[in-house]
Design a protein around this motif. Structure first.
Motif, PDB file in Angstrom:
ATOM      1  N   SER A 149      -2.236 -15.169 -33.787  1.00 19.78           N
ATOM      2  CA  SER A 149      -1.338 -16.000 -33.047  1.00 19.78           C
ATOM      3  C   SER A 149       0.100 -15.535 -33.293  1.00 19.78           C
ATOM      4  CB  SER A 149      -1.251 -17.549 -33.911  1.00 19.78           C
ATOM      5  OG  SER A 149      -1.077 -17.218 -35.258  1.00 19.78           O
ATOM      6  N   LEU A 150       0.259 -14.405 -33.836  1.00 19.47           N
ATOM      7  CA  LEU A 150       1.613 -13.802 -34.175  1.00 19.47           C
ATOM      8  C   LEU A 150       1.398 -12.173 -33.594  1.00 19.47           C
ATOM      9  CD1 LEU A 150       4.406 -14.141 -35.280  1.00 19.47           C
ATOM     10  CD2 LEU A 150       3.268 -13.175 -37.396  1.00 19.47           C
ATOM     11  N   LYS A 151       2.494 -12.197 -32.902  1.00 18.16           N
ATOM     12  CA  LYS A 151       2.551 -10.684 -31.972  1.00 18.16           C
ATOM     13  C   LYS A 151       3.744 -10.003 -33.122  1.00 18.16           C
ATOM     14  CE  LYS A 151       2.836  -9.293 -27.523  1.00 18.16           C
ATOM     15  NZ  LYS A 151       3.543  -9.308 -26.375  1.00 18.16           N
ATOM     16  N   GLU A 152       3.147  -8.749 -33.337  1.00 21.17           N
ATOM     17  CA  GLU A 152       4.253  -7.979 -34.275  1.00 21.17           C
ATOM     18  C   GLU A 152       4.104  -6.447 -33.741  1.00 21.17           C
ATOM     19  OE1 GLU A 152       3.552  -7.029 -38.409  1.00 21.17           O
ATOM     20  OE2 GLU A 152       1.103  -7.243 -37.966  1.00 21.17           O
TER      21      GLU A 152
END
Length: 93
Positions: free
Chosen positions: A31-34
């Motif tokens: 759910s988190l783009k990094e």
């Protein structure tokens, strides 16, 4: 899923510009783009400058920029960094 990019870039540290080679990973899994990576350059003391910086960003050849902070991942191939905000290597304007 991860995307990997390698490119010439400019590392801007407190307004001073340094040509670098950037290796960037954009991790889009979950759910988190990094984004994170390493930079290498023939500039003595560049790692110290980055660690001591008030502000640092990575500027790609297309003009896109993204703020970075030193660290993030261990690296034996360059100065490791963690990006903030949208990755500058993406296809955004």
């Amino acid at each position: 899923m991860s995307q990997h990019f390698e490119s010439e870039a400019v590392l801007v540290i407190d307004g001073a510009e340094f040509p670098v080679k950037a290796t960037i990973t954009v991790d889009t899994g979950g759910s988190l783009k990094e984004w994170y990576g390493t930079v290498t350059a023939d500039e003595p003391g560049l790692a110290f400058r980055l660690v001591s910086a008030d502000r640092a960003l990575l500027r790609m050849p297309n003009g896109n920029e993204g703020p970075i902070v030193p660290g993030g991942r261990d690296s034996t191939t360059g100065i490791a960094f963690q990006g903030s905000g949208p990755a500058p290597c993406s296809n955004r304007p």
